[in-house]
Design a protein around this motif. Sequence first.
Motif, short mmCIF file in Angstrom:
data_model
loop_
_atom_site.label_atom_id
_atom_site.label_comp_id
_atom_site.label_asym_id
_atom_site.label_seq_id
_atom_site.Cartn_x
_atom_site.Cartn_y
_atom_site.Cartn_z
N GLU A 1 0.82 -1.20 0.00
CA GLU A 1 0.00 0.00 0.00
C GLU A 1 0.86 1.26 0.00
OE1 GLU A 1 -2.54 -0.47 3.37
OE2 GLU A 1 -3.92 -1.85 2.35
N ALA A 2 1.96 1.24 0.75
CA ALA A 2 2.85 2.41 0.81
C ALA A 2 3.49 2.68 -0.55
CB ALA A 2 3.92 2.19 1.88
N VAL A 3 3.96 1.63 -1.20
CA VAL A 3 4.57 1.79 -2.52
C VAL A 3 3.54 2.28 -3.53
CG1 VAL A 3 5.66 0.56 -4.45
CG2 VAL A 3 6.41 0.12 -2.11
N ASN A 4 2.35 1.74 -3.45
CA ASN A 4 1.27 2.16 -4.35
C ASN A 4 0.96 3.65 -4.14
OD1 ASN A 4 -0.68 1.43 -6.38
ND2 ASN A 4 -2.26 1.65 -4.79
N GLU A 5 0.95 4.08 -2.90
CA GLU A 5 0.70 5.49 -2.58
C GLU A 5 1.81 6.37 -3.14
OE1 GLU A 5 0.52 8.37 1.37
OE2 GLU A 5 0.00 6.24 1.59
N ALA A 6 3.05 5.90 -3.04
CA ALA A 6 4.17 6.67 -3.57
C ALA A 6 4.04 6.86 -5.08
CB ALA A 6 5.49 5.96 -3.24
N VAL A 7 3.62 5.81 -5.79
CA VAL A 7 3.40 5.91 -7.23
C VAL A 7 2.35 6.98 -7.53
CG1 VAL A 7 2.62 4.71 -9.30
CG2 VAL A 7 4.06 3.50 -7.66
N ILE B 1 6.36 -1.38 -7.68
CA ILE B 1 5.30 -1.13 -8.65
C ILE B 1 5.84 -0.12 -9.64
CG2 ILE B 1 3.00 -0.17 -9.04
CD1 ILE B 1 2.27 -1.18 -6.20
N GLU B 2 5.67 -0.40 -10.93
CA GLU B 2 6.28 0.42 -11.97
C GLU B 2 5.27 0.76 -13.06
OE1 GLU B 2 10.29 0.14 -14.76
OE2 GLU B 2 9.29 -1.70 -14.10
N GLU B 3 5.08 2.06 -13.25
CA GLU B 3 4.21 2.54 -14.32
C GLU B 3 5.07 3.18 -15.42
OE1 GLU B 3 1.21 1.77 -14.43
OE2 GLU B 3 0.02 2.30 -12.66
#
Length: 371
Positions: free
Chosen positions: A260-266, A347-349
């Motif tokens: 969730e933290a990584v997703n929020e950073a993205v 997670i990479e966009e």
Amino acid sequence: MNSLKPQINKLYELVEKSGVEEVLLAAPDNIEYFLGIRTIADSVLLLHYKKGGNLRIYVPLLEYYRFRDTLSKLGVEVIAVSKTVKPSDARIVESDWKTLIGKLASSDKVGFDKSHVSPLNTLITSIYGDRIVDLSSEINKYRMRKEDWEIKSITRAVEITGKGIYEVANNLNDRITEAEVAGFFEYRVRREGVDEYAFPPLTLFKPGNSYPHNLPSNTRLGRKNLVLVDVGVKYNGRCSDITRMIIWRKISEEERKAVEAVNEAVDNVIDNIQPGIEAGKLADIAVKTLEKHGLSERFIHGLGHGFGVLVHEPPYIRIGEKTKLEPGMVFTVEPGVYFAGKYGVRIEEDVLVTERGVRVLSKMIERIITP
């Protein structure tokens, strides 16, 4: 590849704008960019152009026929370098590379890309010395701003990559290995017409995904796991690079919070992408977001990188980077946190800077997949 002639015209424009009389290029990716021909990373190639003359490329004999048949329609002279074997239907220069390079350029200012490292570049640097004008930053400016056809090619590469990721998610089972998972991705994207991967697929279970750069092994998935899938393809000469997390049945509360933290950073980074912002500012935003969750010291790599001909190229999105984003730039946003020997989350966009802000090219692929 599309729009080949305009790409060559960029080379001519580069020579005019930089004030040099001639240019030598030996980096395979630069040659692929300007000529639109597929190259191999360690290829020995030398592109030479002098104002008022013809565009020439010198290649080993084993590459001669492919380059000749591909580039002849563009008016590029292809010449093989060979001192021994001399087929009658090939245009040959009887020389070694050192002698050839020493005779090629006669101008006081010779344009060159000094950022590329190879034995050929070392030779060129030693022979021409202070006559060299480094064009690496000018070349990067061209390559960073993508043409419409490049954006379309990247978008298609992203779409195909997404199909491969879902193929992976749909074929997981307790006994499958990381290496077998990579095979599912490879098989699916090949069916879409892909003839080259951007890089070897990284399909990693715990604890292998706790190391940012790792390769698939024979580790089995098991009854529950957290799967990291970092994959990309090359379509029409342009790359994609996407990372997704797959939750296999159940993960711990600690792992869930990290995801969730990584997703929020993205999200926070993407919300701030706009023309004119310094690349380093985006990295700062990712760090501050993870710091809020007590995870910033686990973020041990840059936030992202550009991609195109290569999967890693400017602009680089990292702490302290002063490059200002411009419309047409395409790059990754990929924060991650890693607990060595336990698990990792990334997670990479893939994003495109537009006149108004940003377009997320990979938004159609779920970031966190639960099969």
